[in-house]
Scaffold this motif. Structure first.
Motif, PDB file in Angstrom:
ATOM      1  N   LYS A   1       0.861  -1.184   0.000  1.00 17.08           N
ATOM      2  CA  LYS A   1       0.000   0.000   0.000  1.00 17.08           C
ATOM      3  C   LYS A   1       0.891   1.225   0.000  1.00 17.08           C
ATOM      4  N   ILE A   2       0.662   2.113  -0.954  1.00 17.77           N
ATOM      5  CA  ILE A   2       1.503   3.293  -1.128  1.00 17.77           C
ATOM      6  C   ILE A   2       0.682   4.546  -0.836  1.00 17.77           C
ATOM      7  N   TYR A   3       1.209   5.403   0.010  1.00 11.33           N
ATOM      8  CA  TYR A   3       0.586   6.689   0.310  1.00 11.33           C
ATOM      9  C   TYR A   3       1.542   7.809  -0.107  1.00 11.33           C
ATOM     10  N   LYS A   4       0.997   9.011  -0.178  1.00 16.65           N
ATOM     11  CA  LYS A   4       1.814  10.189  -0.467  1.00 16.65           C
ATOM     12  C   LYS A   4       2.007  10.978   0.825  1.00 16.65           C
TER      13      LYS A   4
ATOM     14  N   GLY B   1       5.382  15.380  -0.286  1.00 13.08           N
ATOM     15  CA  GLY B   1       4.800  15.078  -1.575  1.00 13.08           C
ATOM     16  C   GLY B   1       5.340  13.800  -2.195  1.00 13.08           C
ATOM     17  N   LYS B   2       6.188  13.081  -1.471  1.00 15.54           N
ATOM     18  CA  LYS B   2       6.790  11.858  -1.990  1.00 15.54           C
ATOM     19  C   LYS B   2       5.973  10.638  -1.585  1.00 15.54           C
ATOM     20  N   ASP B   3       5.973   9.622  -2.431  1.00 13.31           N
ATOM     21  CA  ASP B   3       5.297   8.367  -2.123  1.00 13.31           C
ATOM     22  C   ASP B   3       6.112   7.567  -1.107  1.00 13.31           C
ATOM     23  N   PHE B   4       5.399   6.829  -0.258  1.00 15.10           N
ATOM     24  CA  PHE B   4       6.074   5.918   0.674  1.00 15.10           C
ATOM     25  C   PHE B   4       5.202   4.686   0.859  1.00 15.10           C
ATOM     26  N   TYR B   5       5.861   3.586   1.226  1.00 19.76           N
ATOM     27  CA  TYR B   5       5.152   2.327   1.454  1.00 19.76           C
ATOM     28  C   TYR B   5       4.648   2.271   2.901  1.00 19.76           C
ATOM     29  N   ALA B   6       3.318   2.263   3.088  1.00 23.26           N
ATOM     30  CA  ALA B   6       2.751   2.002   4.414  1.00 23.26           C
ATOM     31  C   ALA B   6       2.831   0.510   4.712  1.00 23.26           C
ATOM     32  N   VAL B   7       2.665  -0.298   3.684  1.00 25.99           N
ATOM     33  CA  VAL B   7       2.855  -1.753   3.747  1.00 25.99           C
ATOM     34  C   VAL B   7       3.603  -2.143   2.482  1.00 25.99           C
TER      35      VAL B   7
END
Length: 357
Positions: free
Chosen positions: A14-17, A22-28
């Motif tokens: 799961k990817i959030y911003k 403003g960068k994407d990061f992996y929540a999972v």
């Protein structure tokens, strides 16, 4: 209850911003899990580790950006929450304030157009199971926190889901009530035989109710195992430190023989368990649980007492060993010598109860 179902996650991400950067990061990130039908499994970890996001993806409140979720062998990514064979018990209870206990529990059945006779039978049976029978006419604002939690649990169970999901359901209760309610939830789960997936950041809660614990950190699974496996055989310093209390002493690995190792710590040579795959010449951490060590007139490592506190069931010490702080919980100290602040003593332990990572 219907047939119990297992849950399988295959390479879920799961990817959030990040709103600040403003960068994407992996929540999972790339998480694969296989949860057996009928088991009680807890997702455990600190805030932001991805446990709640994982639960919400199983429930259908979030959609994975990568990977597939299976419920009882059926791919469910495309199904909305109400079409999935799951039910959620929320942290906030989410009870309907203008409905009484009976109508709160019956709400989901009425939406499904179940007959009035069957609704009454199923609701009364579930209220008896959660020990709320006789209170069906009460309004929810007349109930204690524990009673409201029982109603929320009954509302989920009455739907006869294949999988029951818990999102930190006890965090709003006081400490004593949390202990009793977690025991009740576990007893009900075992009696019904339903698959349960439970999210918490409370390690004691996870240890007391789980068949298996899934420890997460920074969106990834750190370790999966029974409470005993994770407590006695952690596979990383993070897990050892997160589950229970742990002391870490710097050590040098002298030699390795299978799952045993000879190490040097604070100038002393010791033989201990090797759980971390350390090799000769490595610098490693000797892990000592506070309850695995005692102070004595003779022992393995010289220590200076920095704190000595009587706690009733145990004497709590903080000692220094070669400049490193060690915590000790010496249980049932009634017939033991009590060491006072400033005294010299020895840290003693059974070498089978300590290990290196």
């Amino acid at each position: 209850m219907k047939e119990k179902k297992g849950v399988r996650l295959e390479h879920i991400s799961k990817i959030y911003k990040d709103p600040k950067t403003g960068k994407d990061f992996y929540a999972v990130q790339d998480t694969t899990l296989d949860i057996e039908a009928g088991t009680f499994v807890t997702l455990l970890g600190p805030s932001g580790c991805g446990k709640t996001t994982t639960l919400r993806m199983i429930a259908g409140f979030e959609s994975p950006d990568e990977g597939e979720i299976y419920l009882g062998g059926e791919a469910i990514n495309h199904l909305t929450p109400n079409k999935r064979d799951t039910a959620m018990v929320f942290q906030s209870y989410a009870l309907l304030p203008h409905y009484n206990v009976f109508d709160n529990v019956a709400y989901g059945l009425k939406i499904r157009k179940i007959s009035k006779e069957e609704i009454r039978e199923r609701v009364m049976n579930i209220l008896k199971l959660v020990e709320m029978d006789g209170m069906e006419s009460r309004m929810t604002n007349q109930l204690s926190g524990g009673q409201q939690q029982r109603v929320a649990l009954a509302r989920a169970l009455v739907l006869e889901p294949g999988v029951l999901l818990f999102d930190e359901p006890l965090s709003n209760l006081d400490a004593k009530l949390r202990v009793s309610m977690r025991t009740e939830i576990r007893k009900i789960q075992q009696k019904v035989g339903i698959t349960a997936i439970y999210v918490t950041h409370d390690q004691s809660e996870a240890m007391s109710i789980s068949d298996k614990i899934i420890i997460m950190s920074k969106g990834k699974v750190e370790q999966i195992g029974t409470p005993r496996e994770i407590y006695y055989h952690p596979n990383s310093r993070f897990v050892a430190d997160f589950i229970g209390e742990a002391n870490f002493l710097d050590a040098r690995v002298l030699s390795v023989d299978g799952d045993k190792a000879r190490i040097q710590v604070a100038g002393k040579d010791l033989q201990v368990n090797n759980f971390g795959g350390a090799r000769a010449g490595d610098t490693a951490a000797l892990v000592i649980r506070p309850e695995a060590a005692v102070l004595a007139d003779k022992g393995h490592l010289e220590a200076t007492v920095m704190l000595s506190t009587f706690m009733g069931a145990y004497q709590y010490y903080q000692v220094q060993v070669d400049g490193m702080e060690i915590q000790i919980t010496d249980y049932n100290p009634v017939n033991r010598r009590i060491y006072e602040v400033g005294e010299k003593a020895f840290l003693d332990f059974d070498s089978r109860g300590v290990y290196i990572l």
